[in-house]
Design a protein around this motif. Structure first.
Motif, short mmCIF file in Angstrom:
data_model
loop_
_atom_site.label_atom_id
_atom_site.label_comp_id
_atom_site.label_asym_id
_atom_site.label_seq_id
_atom_site.Cartn_x
_atom_site.Cartn_y
_atom_site.Cartn_z
N LEU A 65 0.02 -2.05 -11.63
CA LEU A 65 -0.43 -2.78 -10.45
C LEU A 65 0.74 -3.23 -9.58
O LEU A 65 0.62 -3.28 -8.36
N ASP A 66 1.88 -3.50 -10.19
CA ASP A 66 3.05 -3.91 -9.40
C ASP A 66 3.50 -2.81 -8.44
O ASP A 66 3.98 -3.10 -7.34
N TYR A 67 3.31 -1.55 -8.82
CA TYR A 67 3.65 -0.45 -7.90
C TYR A 67 2.74 -0.46 -6.67
O TYR A 67 3.17 -0.14 -5.57
N VAL A 68 1.48 -0.83 -6.88
CA VAL A 68 0.54 -0.95 -5.76
C VAL A 68 0.97 -2.11 -4.87
O VAL A 68 1.02 -1.98 -3.64
N GLN A 69 1.30 -3.24 -5.47
CA GLN A 69 1.72 -4.42 -4.71
C GLN A 69 2.99 -4.16 -3.91
O GLN A 69 3.17 -4.73 -2.83
N GLN A 70 3.86 -3.32 -4.43
CA GLN A 70 5.13 -3.00 -3.76
C GLN A 70 4.95 -1.84 -2.76
O GLN A 70 5.93 -1.37 -2.19
N ASN A 71 3.73 -1.36 -2.61
CA ASN A 71 3.41 -0.25 -1.71
C ASN A 71 4.16 1.03 -2.06
O ASN A 71 4.48 1.83 -1.17
N LYS A 72 4.41 1.24 -3.34
CA LYS A 72 5.03 2.48 -3.78
C LYS A 72 3.99 3.58 -3.97
O LYS A 72 4.32 4.76 -3.91
N ILE A 73 2.74 3.17 -4.23
CA ILE A 73 1.66 4.13 -4.40
C ILE A 73 0.41 3.61 -3.69
O ILE A 73 0.25 2.41 -3.48
N LEU A 74 -0.46 4.55 -3.35
CA LEU A 74 -1.77 4.25 -2.79
C LEU A 74 -2.79 4.70 -3.83
O LEU A 74 -2.75 5.85 -4.28
N VAL A 75 -3.68 3.82 -4.23
CA VAL A 75 -4.70 4.13 -5.22
C VAL A 75 -6.04 4.23 -4.51
O VAL A 75 -6.49 3.28 -3.86
N LEU A 76 -6.67 5.39 -4.64
CA LEU A 76 -7.96 5.62 -4.01
C LEU A 76 -9.08 5.63 -5.05
O LEU A 76 -8.99 6.36 -6.04
N PHE A 77 -10.08 4.83 -4.82
CA PHE A 77 -11.33 4.82 -5.58
C PHE A 77 -11.13 4.66 -7.09
O PHE A 77 -11.59 5.49 -7.88
N PRO A 78 -10.46 3.59 -7.50
CA PRO A 78 -10.29 3.37 -8.94
C PRO A 78 -11.64 3.15 -9.61
O PRO A 78 -12.54 2.53 -9.05
N ILE A 79 -11.78 3.69 -10.81
CA ILE A 79 -13.01 3.54 -11.58
C ILE A 79 -12.79 2.37 -12.53
O ILE A 79 -12.30 2.54 -13.65
N THR A 80 -13.10 1.19 -12.03
CA THR A 80 -12.92 -0.04 -12.79
C THR A 80 -13.83 -1.11 -12.22
O THR A 80 -14.10 -1.11 -11.02
N GLY A 81 -14.27 -1.99 -13.07
CA GLY A 81 -15.10 -3.10 -12.61
C GLY A 81 -14.33 -4.39 -12.50
O GLY A 81 -14.90 -5.44 -12.22
N GLY A 82 -13.04 -4.33 -12.73
CA GLY A 82 -12.21 -5.53 -12.74
C GLY A 82 -12.10 -6.19 -11.37
O GLY A 82 -11.61 -5.56 -10.43
N PRO A 83 -12.54 -7.44 -11.23
CA PRO A 83 -12.45 -8.13 -9.94
C PRO A 83 -11.02 -8.39 -9.49
O PRO A 83 -10.76 -8.57 -8.31
N GLN A 84 -10.07 -8.38 -10.43
CA GLN A 84 -8.67 -8.61 -10.07
C GLN A 84 -8.09 -7.51 -9.18
O GLN A 84 -7.05 -7.69 -8.56
N PHE A 85 -8.79 -6.39 -9.09
CA PHE A 85 -8.31 -5.28 -8.26
C PHE A 85 -8.93 -5.28 -6.87
O PHE A 85 -8.63 -4.42 -6.06
N ARG A 86 -9.77 -6.23 -6.60
CA ARG A 86 -10.46 -6.32 -5.30
C ARG A 86 -9.96 -7.53 -4.53
O ARG A 86 -10.73 -8.40 -4.15
N ARG A 87 -8.67 -7.57 -4.33
CA ARG A 87 -8.04 -8.68 -3.60
C ARG A 87 -7.54 -8.19 -2.26
O ARG A 87 -7.11 -7.04 -2.12
N ALA A 88 -7.58 -9.07 -1.29
CA ALA A 88 -7.16 -8.73 0.07
C ALA A 88 -5.69 -8.33 0.13
O ALA A 88 -5.29 -7.52 0.96
N ASP A 89 -4.86 -8.89 -0.75
CA ASP A 89 -3.43 -8.58 -0.71
C ASP A 89 -3.09 -7.23 -1.31
O ASP A 89 -1.95 -6.78 -1.24
N LEU A 90 -4.06 -6.55 -1.90
CA LEU A 90 -3.82 -5.21 -2.45
C LEU A 90 -4.23 -4.17 -1.43
O LEU A 90 -5.18 -3.41 -1.59
N SER A 91 -3.47 -4.11 -0.36
CA SER A 91 -3.79 -3.17 0.71
C SER A 91 -3.55 -1.72 0.31
O SER A 91 -4.01 -0.81 0.98
#
Length: 72
Positions: free
Chosen positions: A41-67
């Protein structure tokens, strides 16, 4: 298209993503599972990768700061 198996093991998932970044692959499509996604997740936060359509129900991945993560 490049595919790597992480066997649903978070440390493997992180290593795979590190290899993708090293190979200048920065788009990850349809990753499966909260534990494995959380491992890099830190790679996503650092904008090193773009993750499209993750298959997860975790609410921690649906935050506004995870652009760098797009949900369907």
């Amino acid at each position: 298209l490049t595919v790597r198996n992480d066997s649903y093991i978070p440390s493997y998932a992180r290593k795979n993503i590190a290899h993708f970044i090293q190979d200048q692959i920065n788009l990850i499509a349809l990753p499966t599972g909260s534990p494995t996604l959380n491992a890099y997740l830190d790679y996503v936060q650092q904008n090193k990768i773009l993750v499209l359509f993750p298959i997860t129900g975790g609410p921690q991945f649906r935050r506004a700061d995870l652009s760098g993560m797009i949900h369907m």
